[in-house]
Design a protein around this motif. Structure first.
Motif, mmCIF file in Angstrom:
data_model
loop_
_atom_site.group_PDB
_atom_site.id
_atom_site.type_symbol
_atom_site.label_atom_id
_atom_site.label_comp_id
_atom_site.label_asym_id
_atom_site.label_seq_id
_atom_site.Cartn_x
_atom_site.Cartn_y
_atom_site.Cartn_z
ATOM 1 N N VAL A 1 -66.679 77.620 31.218
ATOM 2 C CA VAL A 1 -67.884 77.779 30.390
ATOM 3 C C VAL A 1 -69.100 77.317 31.183
ATOM 4 C CG1 VAL A 1 -66.702 77.582 28.173
ATOM 5 C CG2 VAL A 1 -67.536 75.525 29.283
ATOM 6 N N PHE A 2 -70.236 77.959 30.896
ATOM 7 C CA PHE A 2 -71.482 77.695 31.597
ATOM 8 C C PHE A 2 -72.564 77.475 30.549
ATOM 9 C CE2 PHE A 2 -68.632 80.049 34.170
ATOM 10 C CZ PHE A 2 -68.743 79.478 35.420
ATOM 11 N N SER B 1 -75.145 79.767 26.404
ATOM 12 C CA SER B 1 -73.879 79.437 27.057
ATOM 13 C C SER B 1 -72.972 80.654 27.015
ATOM 14 C CB SER B 1 -73.219 78.241 26.375
ATOM 15 O OG SER B 1 -72.928 78.537 25.023
ATOM 16 N N TRP B 2 -72.101 80.752 28.026
ATOM 17 C CA TRP B 2 -71.204 81.888 28.123
ATOM 18 C C TRP B 2 -70.052 81.561 29.043
ATOM 19 C CZ3 TRP B 2 -76.561 82.729 29.074
ATOM 20 C CH2 TRP B 2 -76.969 82.539 30.399
ATOM 21 N N GLY B 3 -69.167 82.530 29.229
ATOM 22 C CA GLY B 3 -67.964 82.346 30.030
ATOM 23 C C GLY B 3 -68.085 82.900 31.439
ATOM 24 N N ILE C 1 -66.971 85.699 33.025
ATOM 25 C CA ILE C 1 -67.364 87.084 33.313
ATOM 26 C C ILE C 1 -68.871 87.253 33.226
ATOM 27 C CG2 ILE C 1 -67.186 89.479 32.499
ATOM 28 C CD1 ILE C 1 -64.251 88.795 31.724
ATOM 29 N N GLN C 2 -69.485 86.677 32.172
ATOM 30 C CA GLN C 2 -70.936 86.808 32.037
ATOM 31 C C GLN C 2 -71.660 86.059 33.155
ATOM 32 O OE1 GLN C 2 -72.602 86.062 28.156
ATOM 33 N NE2 GLN C 2 -74.671 86.531 28.849
ATOM 34 N N GLU C 3 -71.161 84.877 33.548
ATOM 35 C CA GLU C 3 -71.806 84.128 34.634
ATOM 36 C C GLU C 3 -71.743 84.914 35.944
ATOM 37 O OE1 GLU C 3 -73.849 80.785 36.397
ATOM 38 O OE2 GLU C 3 -73.630 81.467 34.324
ATOM 39 N N ILE C 4 -70.587 85.479 36.244
ATOM 40 C CA ILE C 4 -70.447 86.293 37.462
ATOM 41 C C ILE C 4 -71.408 87.483 37.398
ATOM 42 C CG2 ILE C 4 -68.874 87.854 38.707
ATOM 43 C CD1 ILE C 4 -68.344 84.885 39.314
ATOM 44 N N ASN C 5 -71.481 88.143 36.252
ATOM 45 C CA ASN C 5 -72.386 89.296 36.099
ATOM 46 C C ASN C 5 -73.849 88.890 36.220
ATOM 47 O OD1 ASN C 5 -70.295 91.117 35.836
ATOM 48 N ND2 ASN C 5 -70.276 91.003 33.604
ATOM 49 N N VAL C 6 -74.217 87.728 35.669
ATOM 50 C CA VAL C 6 -75.598 87.229 35.769
ATOM 51 C C VAL C 6 -75.959 86.970 37.232
ATOM 52 C CG1 VAL C 6 -77.030 85.184 35.288
ATOM 53 C CG2 VAL C 6 -75.800 86.311 33.425
ATOM 54 N N ILE C 7 -75.023 86.378 37.970
ATOM 55 C CA ILE C 7 -75.269 86.092 39.388
ATOM 56 C C ILE C 7 -75.347 87.395 40.189
ATOM 57 C CG2 ILE C 7 -74.264 85.058 41.476
ATOM 58 C CD1 ILE C 7 -73.127 82.846 39.550
ATOM 59 N N LYS C 8 -74.394 88.288 39.957
ATOM 60 C CA LYS C 8 -74.339 89.557 40.693
ATOM 61 C C LYS C 8 -75.595 90.394 40.455
ATOM 62 C CE LYS C 8 -70.408 91.810 40.636
ATOM 63 N NZ LYS C 8 -69.296 92.720 40.275
ATOM 64 N N SER C 9 -76.048 90.461 39.202
ATOM 65 C CA SER C 9 -77.202 91.293 38.847
ATOM 66 C C SER C 9 -78.539 90.651 39.223
ATOM 67 C CB SER C 9 -77.201 91.566 37.349
ATOM 68 O OG SER C 9 -77.536 90.382 36.629
ATOM 69 N N GLY D 1 -64.193 74.345 35.728
ATOM 70 C CA GLY D 1 -63.932 74.572 34.315
ATOM 71 C C GLY D 1 -65.199 74.615 33.487
ATOM 72 N N SER D 2 -66.228 73.888 33.950
ATOM 73 C CA SER D 2 -67.482 73.835 33.193
ATOM 74 C C SER D 2 -68.636 73.500 34.126
ATOM 75 C CB SER D 2 -67.376 72.775 32.088
ATOM 76 O OG SER D 2 -68.590 72.674 31.378
ATOM 77 N N LEU D 3 -69.774 74.121 33.843
ATOM 78 C CA LEU D 3 -71.015 73.855 34.565
ATOM 79 C C LEU D 3 -72.118 73.802 33.516
ATOM 80 C CD1 LEU D 3 -72.294 73.920 37.610
ATOM 81 C CD2 LEU D 3 -73.077 76.153 36.867
#
Length: 148
Positions: free
Chosen positions: A58-59, A65-67, A69-77, A136-138
């Motif tokens: 979780v982030f 806050s999100w999990g 997949i969304q964090e990876i997508n936020v970083i990638k985009s 696990g968490s940031l």
């Protein structure tokens, strides 16, 4: 008199060193992994971040806050581009197979197309399994300290 003052200073320095705590190998490993994570985030290196982030991670950000997949997508985009994290202080506590790392940072980021700088206390929780440490968490907590 000069010899006694010099002797006292030497005694204080040695006593101070003997009481200073040094990080264990596991603590150093987590500190180094966290530092690498900031670099990978700045480089938008999702190939390195994806296996680091646990599937249930979780982030927590200022805007929500999100999990994983969304964090990876936020970083990638580039939705959030973590350009540079200046780390001012770091500490880590290991409890069993869990490491809790605190970073006091100044983060330069681009959020929604705007470059922003914020002081944060970042809490990172890592869990160790057979494959090593996983995030696990940031969580970001904005600091309201003048001059930061």
């Amino acid at each position: 008199m000069k010899k006694s003052i010099f002797g006292l200073l030497i005694l204080i320095l040695f006593a101070n060193k003997s009481f200073a705590q040094t990080a264990t190998a596991a603590e150093q490993e987590v500190i180094q992994l966290s530092k690498q994570k900031w670099e990978w985030m700045a480089d938008k290196n999702v190939d390195k971040l994806t296996p680091l982030f646990d599937d249930k991670s979780v982030f927590v950000h200022m805007g929500g806050s999100w999990g994983k997949i969304q964090e990876i997508n936020v970083i990638k985009s580039g939705g959030i581009h973590y350009k540079k994290a200046d780390i001012h202080e770091v500490s880590v506590n290991i409890i069993g197979n869990t490491a809790i790392l605190l970073n006091r940072i100044t983060l330069l980021a681009v959020v929604g197309g705007n470059e922003v700088t914020n002081p944060f206390m970042v809490t990172e929780v890592y869990i160790k399994d057979n494959n090593g440490w996983k995030l696990g968490s940031l969580s970001f907590t904005k600091l309201m300290v003048p001059g930061q």
